[in-house]
Design a protein around this motif. Structure first.
Motif, PDB file in Angstrom:
ATOM      1  N   ALA A  67      46.152 -26.901 -37.035  1.00 48.38           N
ATOM      2  CA  ALA A  67      46.120 -28.148 -36.258  1.00 48.38           C
ATOM      3  C   ALA A  67      44.698 -28.447 -35.795  1.00 48.38           C
ATOM      4  O   ALA A  67      43.966 -27.552 -35.377  1.00 48.38           O
ATOM      5  CB  ALA A  67      47.062 -28.035 -35.066  1.00 48.38           C
ATOM      6  N   TYR A  68      44.330 -29.724 -35.864  1.00 47.17           N
ATOM      7  CA  TYR A  68      43.050 -30.172 -35.333  1.00 47.17           C
ATOM      8  C   TYR A  68      43.312 -31.301 -34.346  1.00 47.17           C
ATOM      9  O   TYR A  68      44.037 -32.249 -34.654  1.00 47.17           O
ATOM     10  CB  TYR A  68      42.128 -30.675 -36.452  1.00 47.17           C
ATOM     11  CG  TYR A  68      40.910 -31.375 -35.904  1.00 47.17           C
ATOM     12  CD1 TYR A  68      39.857 -30.657 -35.342  1.00 47.17           C
ATOM     13  CD2 TYR A  68      40.836 -32.772 -35.894  1.00 47.17           C
ATOM     14  CE1 TYR A  68      38.754 -31.300 -34.808  1.00 47.17           C
ATOM     15  CE2 TYR A  68      39.727 -33.422 -35.366  1.00 47.17           C
ATOM     16  CZ  TYR A  68      38.697 -32.681 -34.820  1.00 47.17           C
ATOM     17  OH  TYR A  68      37.616 -33.319 -34.283  1.00 47.17           O
ATOM     18  N   ARG A  69      42.686 -31.188 -33.191  1.00 42.89           N
ATOM     19  CA  ARG A  69      42.792 -32.240 -32.172  1.00 42.89           C
ATOM     20  C   ARG A  69      41.390 -32.643 -31.740  1.00 42.89           C
ATOM     21  O   ARG A  69      40.611 -31.811 -31.286  1.00 42.89           O
ATOM     22  CB  ARG A  69      43.604 -31.751 -30.967  1.00 42.89           C
ATOM     23  CG  ARG A  69      43.750 -32.814 -29.878  1.00 42.89           C
ATOM     24  CD  ARG A  69      44.589 -32.338 -28.718  1.00 42.89           C
ATOM     25  NE  ARG A  69      45.987 -32.137 -29.094  1.00 42.89           N
ATOM     26  CZ  ARG A  69      46.958 -31.896 -28.224  1.00 42.89           C
ATOM     27  NH1 ARG A  69      46.682 -31.825 -26.916  1.00 42.89           N
ATOM     28  NH2 ARG A  69      48.195 -31.716 -28.641  1.00 42.89           N
ATOM     29  N   HIS A  70      41.078 -33.916 -31.914  1.00 44.29           N
ATOM     30  CA  HIS A  70      39.748 -34.414 -31.557  1.00 44.29           C
ATOM     31  C   HIS A  70      39.612 -34.474 -30.036  1.00 44.29           C
ATOM     32  O   HIS A  70      40.515 -34.928 -29.335  1.00 44.29           O
ATOM     33  CB  HIS A  70      39.537 -35.806 -32.161  1.00 44.29           C
ATOM     34  CG  HIS A  70      38.120 -36.283 -32.083  1.00 44.29           C
ATOM     35  ND1 HIS A  70      37.541 -36.733 -30.917  1.00 44.29           N
ATOM     36  CD2 HIS A  70      37.158 -36.384 -33.046  1.00 44.29           C
ATOM     37  CE1 HIS A  70      36.303 -37.095 -31.148  1.00 44.29           C
ATOM     38  NE2 HIS A  70      36.042 -36.899 -32.435  1.00 44.29           N
ATOM     39  N   TYR A  75      44.976 -37.971 -30.785  1.00 40.02           N
ATOM     40  CA  TYR A  75      45.757 -37.666 -31.991  1.00 40.02           C
ATOM     41  C   TYR A  75      45.582 -36.199 -32.375  1.00 40.02           C
ATOM     42  O   TYR A  75      44.642 -35.518 -31.941  1.00 40.02           O
ATOM     43  CB  TYR A  75      45.347 -38.557 -33.165  1.00 40.02           C
ATOM     44  CG  TYR A  75      43.996 -38.216 -33.759  1.00 40.02           C
ATOM     45  CD1 TYR A  75      43.869 -37.202 -34.718  1.00 40.02           C
ATOM     46  CD2 TYR A  75      42.860 -38.908 -33.381  1.00 40.02           C
ATOM     47  CE1 TYR A  75      42.638 -36.883 -35.256  1.00 40.02           C
ATOM     48  CE2 TYR A  75      41.633 -38.597 -33.921  1.00 40.02           C
ATOM     49  CZ  TYR A  75      41.514 -37.574 -34.862  1.00 40.02           C
ATOM     50  OH  TYR A  75      40.301 -37.264 -35.374  1.00 40.02           O
ATOM     51  N   GLU A  76      46.508 -35.746 -33.219  1.00 42.48           N
ATOM     52  CA  GLU A  76      46.447 -34.395 -33.777  1.00 42.48           C
ATOM     53  C   GLU A  76      46.877 -34.467 -35.237  1.00 42.48           C
ATOM     54  O   GLU A  76      47.752 -35.260 -35.604  1.00 42.48           O
ATOM     55  CB  GLU A  76      47.374 -33.444 -33.003  1.00 42.48           C
ATOM     56  CG  GLU A  76      47.354 -32.001 -33.514  1.00 42.48           C
ATOM     57  CD  GLU A  76      48.257 -31.094 -32.680  1.00 42.48           C
ATOM     58  OE1 GLU A  76      47.901 -30.825 -31.505  1.00 42.48           O
ATOM     59  OE2 GLU A  76      49.318 -30.693 -33.197  1.00 42.48           O
ATOM     60  N   GLN A  78      47.111 -31.819 -39.027  1.00 43.74           N
ATOM     61  CA  GLN A  78      46.903 -30.518 -39.659  1.00 43.74           C
ATOM     62  C   GLN A  78      46.015 -30.682 -40.885  1.00 43.74           C
ATOM     63  O   GLN A  78      46.207 -31.605 -41.694  1.00 43.74           O
ATOM     64  CB  GLN A  78      48.238 -29.890 -40.058  1.00 43.74           C
ATOM     65  CG  GLN A  78      49.059 -29.424 -38.862  1.00 43.74           C
ATOM     66  CD  GLN A  78      50.257 -28.596 -39.294  1.00 43.74           C
ATOM     67  OE1 GLN A  78      50.502 -28.388 -40.474  1.00 43.74           O
ATOM     68  NE2 GLN A  78      51.014 -28.123 -38.321  1.00 43.74           N
ATOM     69  N   THR A 200      48.908 -38.113 -29.451  1.00 39.68           N
ATOM     70  CA  THR A 200      49.036 -37.232 -28.279  1.00 39.68           C
ATOM     71  C   THR A 200      48.904 -38.098 -27.035  1.00 39.68           C
ATOM     72  O   THR A 200      48.612 -39.294 -27.103  1.00 39.68           O
ATOM     73  CB  THR A 200      47.968 -36.137 -28.296  1.00 39.68           C
ATOM     74  OG1 THR A 200      46.656 -36.737 -28.282  1.00 39.68           O
ATOM     75  CG2 THR A 200      48.101 -35.260 -29.533  1.00 39.68           C
TER      76      THR A 200
END
Length: 202
Positions: A67-70, A75-76, A78, A200
């Motif tokens: 998972a990547y979340r800025h 937003y999130e 994968q 998110t």
């Protein structure tokens, strides 16, 4: 014919029969020897097996997604573990060899439509424009083909197939762009990534 001549004739007949029998036995022995002898080995080397290869740009089946979340953007998503990341003012980009993932967000006055998303493709051959359902919500998708950015070292350009998804929530639009060489079988990885996108809390 007298007795002596008869004896001589019988002796000569027996000698001839013995010679014939010996010759037949020798022939049979040679035949058995030839039958039991192994065939001579071929001097030709065995044909090499064709090496297995995948089309350029195929993402391996055992790829792990993380998972990547800025930071600062709601937003999130994968992305494949280990891909190089580039931080952007409006999101982030991820690359590995010939494939790339890009996520960008921006304010939007209204939800995207198939017409508005189509109009954002300024060059390339559009293949599909449709509205799809993903786990993170409904998105408008456009699939098209276009030349890649030239390789910074070789200058080589390849033809990419690009999937672009436009998600929308509360006055903000997120554009998820997935690209890889035409012919690469990345249907499953791209579905994993597009299914993983979610908004998110702001």
């Amino acid at each position: 014919m007298n007795v002596r001549q008869s004896v001589i004739a019988l002796a000569m007949a027996g000698l001839a029969a013995g010679c014939a029998a010996g010759t037949a036995a020798q022939t049979q022995t040679q035949d058995r020897s030839q039958a039991q002898s192994p065939a001579p080995a071929s001097s030709d080397p065995p044909a090499p097996q064709a090496a297995e290869s995948n089309p350029a740009g195929d993402i391996p089946d055992d790829t792990v997604f993380v998972a990547y979340r800025h930071q600062g953007l709601p937003y999130e998503v994968q992305v494949p573990e280990g891909w190089a990341r580039t931080d952007l003012p409006t999101g982030a980009g991820f690359t590995d060899k010939l494939n790339s993932i890009r996520v960008e967000t921006a304010p939007a006055a209204s939800p995207p439509t198939e017409t508005s998303v189509r109009s954002q493709v300024h060059s390339g051959e559009i293949r599909t424009v449709d509205t799809v359902s993903r786990k993170g919500g409904t998105a408008v998708r456009v699939v098209y083909r276009a030349d890649s950015t030239p390789d910074p070292v070789t200058g080589k350009v390849v033809k990419d197939e690009i999937e672009r998804y436009a998600f929308y929530r509360g006055g903000r639009q997120a554009i998820l762009t997935l690209s890889g060489p035409v012919g690469a079988d990345n249907v499953d990885p791209w579905r994993t990534v597009s299914d993983s996108f979610r908004w998110t809390a702001p």
